[in-house]
Enzyme design. Structure first.
Site, PDB file in Angstrom:
ATOM      1  N   ARG A 163       0.832  -1.225   0.000  1.00 31.79           N
ATOM      2  CA  ARG A 163       0.000   0.000   0.000  1.00 31.79           C
ATOM      3  C   ARG A 163       0.859   1.265   0.000  1.00 31.79           C
ATOM      4  NH1 ARG A 163      -3.057  -3.624  -0.919  1.00 31.79           N
ATOM      5  NH2 ARG A 163      -5.149  -3.916  -0.055  1.00 31.79           N
ATOM      6  N   SER A 235     -10.702  -0.329   2.853  1.00 32.04           N
ATOM      7  CA  SER A 235     -10.065  -0.526   4.174  1.00 32.04           C
ATOM      8  C   SER A 235      -9.637   0.821   4.724  1.00 32.04           C
ATOM      9  CB  SER A 235      -8.825  -1.411   4.040  1.00 32.04           C
ATOM     10  OG  SER A 235      -9.173  -2.693   3.569  1.00 32.04           O
ATOM     11  N   GLU A 331      -5.134   4.150   5.857  1.00 28.85           N
ATOM     12  CA  GLU A 331      -4.806   3.881   4.445  1.00 28.85           C
ATOM     13  C   GLU A 331      -5.198   5.029   3.506  1.00 28.85           C
ATOM     14  OE1 GLU A 331      -5.702  -0.035   2.175  1.00 28.85           O
ATOM     15  OE2 GLU A 331      -6.711   1.568   1.102  1.00 28.85           O
TER      16      GLU A 331
HETATM   17  P1  FAD Z   1      -8.239   8.760  -5.561  1.00 30.42           P
HETATM   18  O1  FAD Z   1      -8.992   8.368  -4.339  1.00 30.42           O
HETATM   19  O2  FAD Z   1      -8.826   9.796  -6.434  1.00 30.42           O
HETATM   20  O3  FAD Z   1      -6.766   9.204  -5.138  1.00 30.42           O
HETATM   21  C1  FAD Z   1      -5.997   8.412  -4.254  1.00 30.42           C
HETATM   22  C2  FAD Z   1      -4.560   8.981  -4.220  1.00 30.42           C
HETATM   23  O4  FAD Z   1      -3.973   8.828  -5.515  1.00 30.42           O
HETATM   24  C3  FAD Z   1      -4.502  10.481  -3.935  1.00 30.42           C
HETATM   25  O5  FAD Z   1      -3.304  10.733  -3.251  1.00 30.42           O
HETATM   26  C4  FAD Z   1      -4.437  11.122  -5.310  1.00 30.42           C
HETATM   27  O6  FAD Z   1      -3.782  12.377  -5.301  1.00 30.42           O
HETATM   28  C5  FAD Z   1      -3.595  10.094  -6.056  1.00 30.42           C
HETATM   29  N1  FAD Z   1      -3.887  10.053  -7.494  1.00 30.42           N
HETATM   30  C6  FAD Z   1      -5.056   9.661  -8.089  1.00 30.42           C
HETATM   31  N2  FAD Z   1      -4.912   9.689  -9.433  1.00 30.42           N
HETATM   32  C7  FAD Z   1      -3.650  10.103  -9.689  1.00 30.42           C
HETATM   33  C8  FAD Z   1      -2.896  10.339 -10.877  1.00 30.42           C
HETATM   34  N3  FAD Z   1      -3.408  10.144 -12.098  1.00 30.42           N
HETATM   35  N4  FAD Z   1      -1.618  10.794 -10.756  1.00 30.42           N
HETATM   36  C9  FAD Z   1      -1.059  11.002  -9.537  1.00 30.42           C
HETATM   37  N5  FAD Z   1      -1.718  10.776  -8.378  1.00 30.42           N
HETATM   38  C10 FAD Z   1      -2.993  10.335  -8.449  1.00 30.42           C
HETATM   39  N6  FAD Z   1      -7.470  -0.607  -2.649  1.00 30.42           N
HETATM   40  C11 FAD Z   1      -6.701  -1.705  -2.776  1.00 30.42           C
HETATM   41  O7  FAD Z   1      -5.466  -1.595  -2.899  1.00 30.42           O
HETATM   42  N7  FAD Z   1      -7.240  -2.961  -2.743  1.00 30.42           N
HETATM   43  C12 FAD Z   1      -8.559  -3.160  -2.600  1.00 30.42           C
HETATM   44  O8  FAD Z   1      -9.016  -4.296  -2.580  1.00 30.42           O
HETATM   45  C13 FAD Z   1      -9.408  -2.025  -2.479  1.00 30.42           C
HETATM   46  N8  FAD Z   1     -10.740  -2.179  -2.318  1.00 30.42           N
HETATM   47  C14 FAD Z   1     -11.534  -1.085  -2.181  1.00 30.42           C
HETATM   48  C15 FAD Z   1     -12.914  -1.276  -2.019  1.00 30.42           C
HETATM   49  C16 FAD Z   1     -13.754  -0.191  -1.880  1.00 30.42           C
HETATM   50  C17 FAD Z   1     -15.236  -0.423  -1.694  1.00 30.42           C
HETATM   51  C18 FAD Z   1     -13.229   1.128  -1.916  1.00 30.42           C
HETATM   52  C19 FAD Z   1     -14.134   2.309  -1.802  1.00 30.42           C
HETATM   53  C20 FAD Z   1     -11.857   1.331  -2.070  1.00 30.42           C
HETATM   54  C21 FAD Z   1     -10.995   0.224  -2.199  1.00 30.42           C
HETATM   55  N9  FAD Z   1      -9.610   0.371  -2.378  1.00 30.42           N
HETATM   56  C22 FAD Z   1      -8.810  -0.736  -2.513  1.00 30.42           C
HETATM   57  C23 FAD Z   1      -8.997   1.703  -2.380  1.00 30.42           C
HETATM   58  C24 FAD Z   1      -9.055   2.428  -3.740  1.00 30.42           C
HETATM   59  O9  FAD Z   1     -10.036   1.874  -4.575  1.00 30.42           O
HETATM   60  C25 FAD Z   1      -7.704   2.371  -4.481  1.00 30.42           C
HETATM   61  O10 FAD Z   1      -6.696   2.958  -3.688  1.00 30.42           O
HETATM   62  C26 FAD Z   1      -7.766   3.080  -5.829  1.00 30.42           C
HETATM   63  O11 FAD Z   1      -6.569   2.847  -6.544  1.00 30.42           O
HETATM   64  C27 FAD Z   1      -7.974   4.597  -5.710  1.00 30.42           C
HETATM   65  O12 FAD Z   1      -8.240   5.103  -7.007  1.00 30.42           O
HETATM   66  P2  FAD Z   1      -8.897   6.533  -7.217  1.00 30.42           P
HETATM   67  O13 FAD Z   1      -8.817   6.857  -8.665  1.00 30.42           O
HETATM   68  O14 FAD Z   1     -10.248   6.564  -6.627  1.00 30.42           O
HETATM   69  O15 FAD Z   1      -7.888   7.465  -6.413  1.00 30.42           O
HETATM   70  N1  EPU Z   2     -11.688 -10.322   9.853  1.00 31.30           N
HETATM   71  C1  EPU Z   2     -12.432 -10.413  10.996  1.00 31.30           C
HETATM   72  N2  EPU Z   2     -13.470  -9.537  11.168  1.00 31.30           N
HETATM   73  C2  EPU Z   2     -13.778  -8.597  10.238  1.00 31.30           C
HETATM   74  C3  EPU Z   2     -13.006  -8.495   9.070  1.00 31.30           C
HETATM   75  C4  EPU Z   2     -11.964  -9.380   8.905  1.00 31.30           C
HETATM   76  O1  EPU Z   2     -12.180 -11.241  11.847  1.00 31.30           O
HETATM   77  O2  EPU Z   2     -14.740  -7.842  10.480  1.00 31.30           O
HETATM   78  C5  EPU Z   2     -10.588 -11.276   9.648  1.00 31.30           C
HETATM   79  C6  EPU Z   2     -11.101 -12.552   8.980  1.00 31.30           C
HETATM   80  O3  EPU Z   2     -10.574 -13.647   9.639  1.00 31.30           O
HETATM   81  C7  EPU Z   2     -10.506 -12.528   7.593  1.00 31.30           C
HETATM   82  C8  EPU Z   2      -9.274 -11.657   7.772  1.00 31.30           C
HETATM   83  O4  EPU Z   2      -9.609 -10.727   8.814  1.00 31.30           O
HETATM   84  O5  EPU Z   2     -10.182 -13.793   7.158  1.00 31.30           O
HETATM   85  C9  EPU Z   2      -8.917 -10.892   6.522  1.00 31.30           C
HETATM   86  O6  EPU Z   2     -10.084 -10.237   6.026  1.00 31.30           O
HETATM   87  P1  EPU Z   2     -10.317  -9.993   4.465  1.00 31.30           P
HETATM   88  O7  EPU Z   2     -10.058 -11.245   3.710  1.00 31.30           O
HETATM   89  O8  EPU Z   2     -11.632  -9.339   4.288  1.00 31.30           O
HETATM   90  O9  EPU Z   2      -9.156  -8.997   4.085  1.00 31.30           O
HETATM   91  P2  EPU Z   2      -8.552  -7.740   4.808  1.00 31.30           P
HETATM   92  O10 EPU Z   2      -7.205  -8.092   5.344  1.00 31.30           O
HETATM   93  O11 EPU Z   2      -9.521  -7.152   5.766  1.00 31.30           O
HETATM   94  C10 EPU Z   2      -7.266  -6.898   2.712  1.00 31.30           C
HETATM   95  C11 EPU Z   2      -7.091  -5.588   2.000  1.00 31.30           C
HETATM   96  C12 EPU Z   2      -8.271  -5.337   1.082  1.00 31.30           C
HETATM   97  C13 EPU Z   2      -8.349  -6.460   0.054  1.00 31.30           C
HETATM   98  C14 EPU Z   2      -8.504  -7.799   0.791  1.00 31.30           C
HETATM   99  C15 EPU Z   2      -8.435  -8.979  -0.160  1.00 31.30           C
HETATM  100  C16 EPU Z   2      -5.733  -4.125   3.373  1.00 31.30           C
HETATM  101  C17 EPU Z   2      -5.696  -2.961   4.308  1.00 31.30           C
HETATM  102  N3  EPU Z   2      -6.942  -4.503   2.960  1.00 31.30           N
HETATM  103  O12 EPU Z   2      -8.401  -6.744   3.562  1.00 31.30           O
HETATM  104  O13 EPU Z   2      -8.036  -4.106   0.399  1.00 31.30           O
HETATM  105  O14 EPU Z   2      -9.443  -6.272  -0.817  1.00 31.30           O
HETATM  106  O15 EPU Z   2      -7.430  -7.953   1.747  1.00 31.30           O
HETATM  107  O16 EPU Z   2      -7.116  -9.124  -0.604  1.00 31.30           O
HETATM  108  O17 EPU Z   2      -4.678  -4.670   3.041  1.00 31.30           O
HETATM  109  C18 EPU Z   2      -8.337  -1.741   0.568  1.00 31.30           C
HETATM  110  O18 EPU Z   2      -7.101  -1.641   0.583  1.00 31.30           O
HETATM  111  O19 EPU Z   2      -9.093  -0.736   0.572  1.00 31.30           O
HETATM  112  C19 EPU Z   2      -8.943  -3.065   0.532  1.00 31.30           C
HETATM  113  C20 EPU Z   2     -10.271  -3.268   0.581  1.00 31.30           C
END
Ligand code: FAD
Ligand code: EPU
Length: 335
Positions: A163, A235, A331
């Site tokens: 991240r 997250s 995050e």
């Molecule tokens: P923004 O929120 O618009 O910006 C995020 C950062 O990136 C800011 O610092 C911004 O200045 C910078 N930025 C954006 N675009 C550019 C650009 N073109 N050039 C330079 N800087 C830029 N993240 C994960 O890693 N794994 C996940 O599984 C995951 N699941 C998610 C689930 C949900 C429901 C939500 C809401 C978010 C999740 N995220 C996850 C976080 C997010 O989706 C990612 O970080 C995504 O890459 C952000 O993209 P954005 O375009 O919305 O960026």
């Molecule tokens: N868990 C609990 N209670 C909860 C949630 C999770 O006990 O309420 C435990 C469960 O045992 C589960 C474990 O935590 O097995 C891990 O949970 P999950 O698989 O949902 O993944 P996570 O670690 O919570 C991370 C990333 C997600 C990504 C998923 C799948 C981070 C900070 N988050 O979540 O990324 O989608 O793994 O790879 O690394 C994001 O970055 O925004 C994001 C959603």
């Protein structure tokens, strides 16, 4: 290039925080970059926004906001082993992943349904279900806004970590990522290391990139709140990394603790488990609460403010530290 004054970002951030930007330039193509730098020089603060799915915005954003809306996907190069695909920064990440899978360029399917844009994907080295972006990245083209000059970054130049990247650590307004190139292997190998995917029954019968894509979408839809229905930024905290001794001591005290080794005698803990165990799941503070199905995701219950977000985040950090001796790190990026 369109320039807007007093631009509302309420609908442009998935958490749904109210925010008005003093001035917003909508970036649509590389031809506008020189002019963009000239405009940016007039402002003391510059921010770049993609899909707004990983940001926490203040009620009033001073300076210039660059809203990235450029579009385009192309086959950049084909080698014996890889397809190199280039996408413009403003492309929707999920649509891009779906397109590559449908075109027969697999490799990104584990990253399906992550909200936001292609341009933001290297910023925090997005990751999910066993794959991180750096494993599929060819290069990043980024515009240095103050210098008005383009640079190409190799994956090593990006200094990727969990991240994290050089882009996430740079001062806001330094880099505008304009294109991202992916190296997608012709010899597809499914990644099923993540427990949820290993247990996915549908993949026993059919193991194709499309089937993995569909499975990831299903798993995510069952667990994560849809930002169109309930404001959130994914997250809210990173999964904390602790020493082996710290992990062992916690495991002895809490046998159900979730964590796994990541090398160098370190363990990554599931922050969701810590927050869940500490009793914060579904408990509202002001108009925000940690989600009832995923305690790591802070949700906006309706009308939530940055003050509510900070109050809940601080209460959780303090409580988790007192109970487990673990410091949580936020995050999403705060503007
Ligand atoms: P923004 O929120 O618009 O910006 C995020 C950062 O990136 C800011 O610092 C911004 O200045 C910078 N930025 C954006 N675009 C550019 C650009 N073109 N050039 C330079 N800087 C830029 N993240 C994960 O890693 N794994 C996940 O599984 C995951 N699941 C998610 C689930 C949900 C429901 C939500 C809401 C978010 C999740 N995220 C996850 C976080 C997010 O989706 C990612 O970080 C995504 O890459 C952000 O993209 P954005 O375009 O919305 O960026
Ligand atoms: N868990 C609990 N209670 C909860 C949630 C999770 O006990 O309420 C435990 C469960 O045992 C589960 C474990 O935590 O097995 C891990 O949970 P999950 O698989 O949902 O993944 P996570 O670690 O919570 C991370 C990333 C997600 C990504 C998923 C799948 C981070 C900070 N988050 O979540 O990324 O989608 O793994 O790879 O690394 C994001 O970055 O925004 C994001 C959603």
């Amino acid at each position: 290039m369109k320039i807007h004054k007093e631009y509302s970002l309420h609908a442009e951030n998935t958490f749904g925080l109210p925010c008005t930007a003093d001035c917003c330039a909508v970036y649509g193509s590389s031809a506008q970059l020189e002019r963009l730098s000239a405009i940016a020089r007039k402002y003391h603060r510059v921010h770049v926004l993609g899909g707004g799915s990983n940001v926490l915005l203040p009620p009033h954003l001073t300076g210039l906001l660059i809203h990235v809306k450029s579009r385009g996907i192309r086959l950049f190069e084909e080698t014996d082993t890889h397809w190199i695909i280039e996408a413009e920064a403003g492309e929707s990440w999920h649509n891009f992943v779906r397109y590559t899978v449908q075109r027969g360029w697999p490799g990104l399917e584990n990253l399906a349904l992550i909200p936001g844009t292609v341009g933001a994907s290297p910023v925090q080295n997005i990751g999910a279900y066993g794959v991180e972006l750096d494993q599929r990245l060819h290069s990043v083209v980024a515009w240095h806004i103050p210098e008005a000059r383009a640079y190409t970054f190799t994956p090593k130049d990006c200094e990727f970590a969990y991240r994290d990247s050089i882009f996430k650590r740079s001062a806001p307004g330094t880099w505008l990522i304009t294109q991202v190139r992916f190296a997608l292997p012709k010899q597809w190998e499914p990644v099923l290391s993540y427990p949820d995917l290993r247990q996915e029954a549908s993949l026993q019968d059919e193991l194709t990139p499309q089937a993995v894509f569909d499975a990831v979408v299903r798993i995510r839809e069952a667990k994560l709140p849809d930002p169109r229905k309930m404001g959130n930024a994914g997250s809210f905290f990173k999964n904390p990394i602790v020493s082996q001794q710290h992990f062992q001591a916690l495991r002895d005290q809490f046998p159900t603790l979730v964590g796994y080794p990541i090398g160098n005698e370190q363990y990554k803990l599931a922050a969701g488990w810590l927050i869940d165990r500490a009793g914060w799941k579904g408990k509202p503070v002001g108009a925000v609460a940690m989600h009832a199905r995923q305690a790591l995701v802070m949700t906006n219950l309706g009308g939530g403010s940055l003050r509510d977000v900070d109050a809940l985040a601080e209460a959780i950090c303090t409580d988790v530290y007192e109970r487990f001796g673990v410091r949580l790190e936020q995050e999403p990026v705060r503007f």
